[in-house]
Design a protein around this motif. Structure first.
Motif, PDB file in Angstrom:
ATOM      1  N   CYS A  62       0.007  10.796  -6.268  1.00 27.00           N
ATOM      2  CA  CYS A  62      -0.979  10.779  -5.179  1.00 27.00           C
ATOM      3  C   CYS A  62      -0.907   9.480  -4.395  1.00 27.00           C
ATOM      4  CB  CYS A  62      -2.387  10.966  -5.730  1.00 27.00           C
ATOM      5  SG  CYS A  62      -2.737  12.621  -6.326  1.00 27.00           S
ATOM      6  N   VAL A  63      -0.828   8.371  -5.110  1.00 31.08           N
ATOM      7  CA  VAL A  63      -0.745   7.061  -4.458  1.00 31.08           C
ATOM      8  C   VAL A  63       0.557   6.948  -3.661  1.00 31.08           C
ATOM      9  CG1 VAL A  63      -0.558   4.580  -4.882  1.00 31.08           C
ATOM     10  CG2 VAL A  63      -2.255   5.934  -6.106  1.00 31.08           C
ATOM     11  N   MET A  64       1.654   7.401  -4.237  1.00 35.83           N
ATOM     12  CA  MET A  64       2.944   7.327  -3.547  1.00 35.83           C
ATOM     13  C   MET A  64       2.950   8.216  -2.297  1.00 35.83           C
ATOM     14  SD  MET A  64       4.521   5.070  -5.196  1.00 35.83           S
ATOM     15  CE  MET A  64       6.198   5.157  -4.635  1.00 35.83           C
ATOM     16  N   LEU A  65       2.366   9.413  -2.397  1.00 32.94           N
ATOM     17  CA  LEU A  65       2.281  10.293  -1.231  1.00 32.94           C
ATOM     18  C   LEU A  65       1.468   9.627  -0.131  1.00 32.94           C
ATOM     19  CD1 LEU A  65       2.721  12.963   0.257  1.00 32.94           C
ATOM     20  CD2 LEU A  65       0.720  13.860  -0.957  1.00 32.94           C
ATOM     21  N   TYR A  66       0.345   9.061  -0.486  1.00 30.10           N
ATOM     22  CA  TYR A  66      -0.489   8.385   0.499  1.00 30.10           C
ATOM     23  C   TYR A  66       0.275   7.211   1.136  1.00 30.10           C
ATOM     24  CZ  TYR A  66      -4.612   6.775   2.855  1.00 30.10           C
ATOM     25  OH  TYR A  66      -5.495   6.420   3.830  1.00 30.10           O
ATOM     26  N   GLY A  67       0.994   6.453   0.325  1.00 25.73           N
ATOM     27  CA  GLY A  67       1.793   5.347   0.848  1.00 25.73           C
ATOM     28  C   GLY A  67       2.876   5.816   1.801  1.00 25.73           C
ATOM     29  N   LEU A  68       3.528   6.925   1.476  1.00 24.84           N
ATOM     30  CA  LEU A  68       4.555   7.477   2.367  1.00 24.84           C
ATOM     31  C   LEU A  68       3.953   7.925   3.692  1.00 24.84           C
ATOM     32  CD1 LEU A  68       6.654   9.523  -0.193  1.00 24.84           C
ATOM     33  CD2 LEU A  68       7.475   7.610   1.184  1.00 24.84           C
ATOM     34  N   ILE A  69       2.797   8.570   3.633  1.00 19.73           N
ATOM     35  CA  ILE A  69       2.132   9.009   4.867  1.00 19.73           C
ATOM     36  C   ILE A  69       1.831   7.798   5.745  1.00 19.73           C
ATOM     37  CG2 ILE A  69       0.004  10.008   5.792  1.00 19.73           C
ATOM     38  CD1 ILE A  69      -0.008  11.840   3.285  1.00 19.73           C
ATOM     39  N   TYR A  70       1.321   6.739   5.129  1.00 20.54           N
ATOM     40  CA  TYR A  70       0.988   5.522   5.870  1.00 20.54           C
ATOM     41  C   TYR A  70       2.241   4.849   6.425  1.00 20.54           C
ATOM     42  CZ  TYR A  70      -0.749   0.839   6.804  1.00 20.54           C
ATOM     43  OH  TYR A  70      -1.048  -0.351   7.406  1.00 20.54           O
ATOM     44  N   GLU A  71       3.238   4.637   5.562  1.00 23.24           N
ATOM     45  CA  GLU A  71       4.438   3.902   5.967  1.00 23.24           C
ATOM     46  C   GLU A  71       5.256   4.647   7.025  1.00 23.24           C
ATOM     47  OE1 GLU A  71       6.890   0.750   6.265  1.00 23.24           O
ATOM     48  OE2 GLU A  71       5.049   0.806   5.097  1.00 23.24           O
ATOM     49  N   LEU A  72       5.336   5.963   6.892  1.00 17.23           N
ATOM     50  CA  LEU A  72       6.110   6.763   7.853  1.00 17.23           C
ATOM     51  C   LEU A  72       5.289   7.149   9.075  1.00 17.23           C
ATOM     52  CD1 LEU A  72       7.971   9.029   5.287  1.00 17.23           C
ATOM     53  CD2 LEU A  72       8.895   7.059   6.527  1.00 17.23           C
ATOM     54  N   ASN A  73       4.030   6.698   9.097  1.00 19.73           N
ATOM     55  CA  ASN A  73       3.126   6.977  10.210  1.00 19.73           C
ATOM     56  C   ASN A  73       2.988   8.480  10.479  1.00 19.73           C
ATOM     57  OD1 ASN A  73       1.277   6.154  12.109  1.00 19.73           O
ATOM     58  ND2 ASN A  73       2.806   5.889  13.718  1.00 19.73           N
ATOM     59  N   LEU A  74       2.837   9.242   9.404  1.00 19.83           N
ATOM     60  CA  LEU A  74       2.660  10.681   9.527  1.00 19.83           C
ATOM     61  C   LEU A  74       1.185  10.997   9.735  1.00 19.83           C
ATOM     62  CD1 LEU A  74       4.869  11.805   6.509  1.00 19.83           C
ATOM     63  CD2 LEU A  74       5.504  11.796   8.921  1.00 19.83           C
ATOM     64  N   SER A  75       0.918  12.051  10.456  1.00 21.61           N
ATOM     65  CA  SER A  75      -0.472  12.489  10.583  1.00 21.61           C
ATOM     66  C   SER A  75      -0.803  13.404   9.404  1.00 21.61           C
ATOM     67  CB  SER A  75      -0.695  13.216  11.907  1.00 21.61           C
ATOM     68  OG  SER A  75       0.157  14.320  11.999  1.00 21.61           O
ATOM     69  N   TYR A  76      -2.077  13.429   9.043  1.00 22.26           N
ATOM     70  CA  TYR A  76      -2.496  14.287   7.944  1.00 22.26           C
ATOM     71  C   TYR A  76      -2.356  15.741   8.376  1.00 22.26           C
ATOM     72  CZ  TYR A  76      -4.853  10.094   6.133  1.00 22.26           C
ATOM     73  OH  TYR A  76      -5.136   8.847   5.672  1.00 22.26           O
ATOM     74  N   PRO A  77      -1.892  16.616   7.486  1.00 26.82           N
ATOM     75  CA  PRO A  77      -1.860  18.042   7.826  1.00 26.82           C
ATOM     76  C   PRO A  77      -3.282  18.536   8.102  1.00 26.82           C
ATOM     77  CG  PRO A  77      -0.664  17.605   5.787  1.00 26.82           C
ATOM     78  CD  PRO A  77      -1.384  16.350   6.156  1.00 26.82           C
TER      79      PRO A  77
END
Length: 112
Positions: A62-77
């Motif tokens: 969960c933490v890694m997924l959240y970090g990837l979303i933040y680092e890759l500047n992805l929007s939340y689904p």
């Protein structure tokens, strides 16, 4: 694309298992183990590809997924927008002064 945050499998992942999913955490149950909490694999998937595998635990994933979303500047689904908002603003206490009305209601109920 379907959005499912957690998927539990009793066998190893096949490319077909994740090909049509946008993002998620995939858990493969260890053979011969019931509900003792052990997993053969915990993986993070983005855009139909496994980007992290053999993670230590579901919470680590969960933490890694959240970090990837933040680092890759992805929007939340869209279908998981509130889930990620709860992670960010209630559980991680980041930008917790700006809550949507639904998340504010949940926070008040949790604090009661």
């Amino acid at each position: 694309y379907p959005i499912i945050l957690f998927s539990l499998y009793s066998r190893t992942l096949n490319p077909e298992d994740i090909a049509e999913k946008t993002m998620g955490i995939y858990i493969v149950r260890a053979e011969g183990h019931g509900s003792d909490g052990r997993f053969a694999d915990v993986s993070v998937e983005l855009e139909g590809a496994v980007v992290l595998c053999n993670l230590q635990s579901v919470s680590h994933a969960c933490v890694m997924l959240y970090g990837l979303i933040y680092e890759l500047n992805l929007s939340y689904p869209k279908s998981l927008k509130r889930t990620f908002e709860v992670y960010q603003k209630i559980l991680m206490d980041l930008d917790s002064t700006k809550l949507s009305p639904k998340v504010q209601t949940l926070k008040l109920k949790l604090l009661q």
